[in-house]
Each structure stands twice: as C-alpha cells, then as structure tokens.
Design a protein around this motif. Structure first.
Motif, short mmCIF file in Angstrom:
data_model
loop_
_atom_site.label_atom_id
_atom_site.label_comp_id
_atom_site.label_asym_id
_atom_site.label_seq_id
_atom_site.Cartn_x
_atom_site.Cartn_y
_atom_site.Cartn_z
N ARG A 145 -7.82 -2.92 1.46
CA ARG A 145 -7.91 -1.47 1.27
C ARG A 145 -9.35 -0.99 1.44
O ARG A 145 -9.60 0.00 2.16
N THR A 168 -0.33 9.57 4.42
CA THR A 168 0.29 8.70 5.41
C THR A 168 0.84 9.48 6.60
O THR A 168 1.00 8.91 7.68
N TRP A 204 -3.94 -2.57 6.09
CA TRP A 204 -3.79 -1.96 4.76
C TRP A 204 -2.38 -1.39 4.59
O TRP A 204 -1.76 -1.57 3.53
N ILE A 205 -1.84 -0.74 5.62
CA ILE A 205 -0.50 -0.18 5.52
C ILE A 205 0.52 -1.29 5.25
O ILE A 205 1.49 -1.09 4.50
N ARG A 208 0.10 -2.11 1.50
CA ARG A 208 0.00 -0.98 0.56
C ARG A 208 1.21 -0.98 -0.37
O ARG A 208 2.35 -0.96 0.09
N PHE A 217 -4.76 6.02 0.21
CA PHE A 217 -5.48 4.98 -0.53
C PHE A 217 -5.20 5.09 -2.03
O PHE A 217 -5.35 6.17 -2.61
#
Length: 334
Positions: A145, A168, A204-205, A208, A217
């Motif tokens: 992240r 997003t 990161w997605i 997540r 985030f």
C-alpha cells in the motif's frame, strides 16, 4: 453559554458543502483544523470535547493554539495561517447564528495572519526519490500500500488531500492507464499513469482488504488513510531510504515535498512552466513560477544570453569635507 458541537457540526456538514459549495477537500481540511483545536481546548480546560462552548474559544486560546501547532507540531507559517483562516470562517458563520457572541466573533476575526518569507521550496533529487520509492517492503500488505501511495504522490504530483480522497472508481474502465483527480478549487484533471505506477497500483488492488468505504487507501483498521497516518508512514520510509541516500538525513521530507519534486523534475524535462501548471492543477502559472526561482538552469540561461558589462577601473578619493568624512566613517563602522 452556547454549546459548540451543534454549530460546528452544522458548519461542516451543512454550511460548507451545501451553502458555500465547498469541495470535499476543503471540508476535510477544515475538519482536521477543528479536530486539532477542539483537542487542544479540551486539554487546556480539562473538559470533554463535546462539553466545550463557543465562548471557550476565546482569542487568547486561539492564539495559544496557533503557537502550539507552529512550535509543538512543527507546522510552517503558511499552515498556521490556513488554520486561522478556517477558524475565521467558522466565526463568520457564527456571526449570524449566535448574535450574542458578536463581540467574540469580531475579536477572533481581527486576529492577524503571520507574515511569511517567500523561501525556496524543498525537493528531492531523482536518486533520493528512487531510494524512497524502493524503501517500502513488498512482502506485506502495508508495504504494498505504501509503495503505491508514494508512487502516485510523486509521479502525479498530488496534494495529500487529493491522494487520500482517491476512490476506486476514479480510474476509468478500471484500466489504470489514467486517473481523474478532483483538485483544489473543484478543478478536475485527468492524468496518465506510468507503467511502473500501474504495476504497483495493481499490486495494491490485489491485496486491498474488502471495505465498505470507497477510498482507495485504507489503514490497518480498514478505514480511510488519514493525513497523519500517511505522514507517519512516509517518515518511516525516509529513514529506511536514508541508509542508501545519506543526503535525505539533511532534508525535512513531507508529503508536499514529493509534489514539489514532481514539479521540479517535470520542469527540468520539459522546460515549459505551463505544462507543469497543467500537471499540478494550478489555476495559473503565477503559483508555478516558484519553481523557476529554484531551478538554476533558468538563471544560467540568463547569464549565457547576456554579455557582461565592462567595468572601468577607478580610484577611491577620500572625502574632503569633514562632515561627509565623519558620516562615511560611521556608515562603515569605523
């Protein structure tokens, strides 16, 4: 006595977004300011924040609060003035909501802003930026992240409010080739993403955690990342990066320094201040001109474009008049 909480809630949730049409960034910035002020006042008065009254926010307490954020928190003068502007706006709202506090309102609004020096901006070199981007670990969720946040902040030149408000659905068609930014003054801009940035963003997605909030985030509790949280993580990564780039130890690296670094590197690559202004989302190039004062290439171009004037050598003559001679001695410290 007038309870503070209902009026502050109405100011942030009704007056600013609906009556003043303020952007979510502005509302969030004002809310952060009053979060600091309310905590400061509650601590000094030994009360719960919800028990504070409007009358408790006297001019003397506001002055002490401004000094505290400047000295205790290390905020710059510009941040201090921004906090004062938010407080003034709230008391301007109270002028019509609570007429009994009119005298207090006028005294708060009379508090002067602090004059600032127009100092040169701070930025990182490409080597320092690379060391910082490589600092987060990639074998855990928080490091993945943080790497995405650092890449987006630097490559897009984002303000911290723009970064933390990313959702997003701000990436059209989920391709991550471009992103839509809602900037200061409700100005929107669409920026392309480098392939490296797309890669770390997809990473990161993929990890997540699922959350009810649309913000991109999240912190470890699954809530939107805060300003202080991002600044704290940034400081940790700067310490790690300084092990490779020792020059980072002499610099005060804040989230906004990453934005300045993007601007300086874009200016060096394009040589066009207008492109820098468009990339950063400035309303005009007057704000962007600050980067020209830092860039030595612009000043070297001025020197090479001109022929230095010839100077005829002369000879100093001692003043003959006694009064002029005395004044010259005093001026020169004799």
């Amino acid at each position: 006595m007038t309870t503070l909480a209902p009026h502050l809630t109405a100011f942030l949730r009704e007056h600013l977004p609906r009556e003043r049409n303020a952007s979510p960034h502005t509302v969030a910035t004002y809310a952060h300011c009053f979060s600091l002020l309310v905590r400061f006042a509650a601590k000094r008065l030994s009360r719960r924040p919800s028990e504070l009254c409007v009358e408790d926010l006297a001019p003397e307490l506001v002055r002490k609060f401004l000094d505290d954020i400047e000295i205790g928190r290390g905020n710059c003068t510009r941040t201090r003035n921004a906090r004062l502007a938010a407080i003034r706006a709230f008391f301007r709202y109270l002028e019509y909501q609570v007429p009994t506090c009119l005298d207090q309102v006028m005294r708060i609004r009379a508090l002067p802003q602090k004059r600032t020096d127009i100092a040169l901006i701070d930025y990182l070199t490409r080597e320092e930026i690379q060391a910082l981007l490589d600092a987060p670990r990639t074998d855990n969720v928080s490091g993945t992240r943080d790497r995405a946040m650092l890449h987006l902040t630097y490559t897009l030149g984002l303000r911290v409010s723009e970064l933390l408000s990313l959702r997003t659905d701000d990436f059209p068609n989920r391709s991550f080739a471009t992103v839509r930014i809602l900037g200061k003054g409700r100005r929107e801009r669409v920026l392309p993403l480098w392939r490296e940035t797309q890669t770390v963003l997809r990473a990161w997605i993929a990890v997540r955690p699922p959350a009810m909030t649309p913000e991109l985030f999240l912190n470890r509790n699954g809530r939107p990342m805060s300003r202080d949280g991002f600044a704290h993580r940034l400081a940790q990564h700067v310490a790690v990066a300084a092990q490779k780039q020792a020059s980072l130890l002499d610099k005060h690296v804040t989230p906004h320094v990453l934005r300045h670094s993007c601007a300086m590197h874009t200016l060096a690559a394009t040589g066009d201040i207008r492109k820098v202004a468009l990339w950063l989302g400035h309303a005009g190039i007057a704000t962007t001109e600050a980067y020209l004062r830092v860039d030595p290439a612009e000043k070297l171009a001025v020197l090479t474009a001109q022929t230095p004037p010839s100077i005829k050598p002369g000879k100093f003559r001692t003043p003959s008049d006694k009064l002029i001679a005395m004044l010259s001695e005093v001026r020169n410290g004799a």
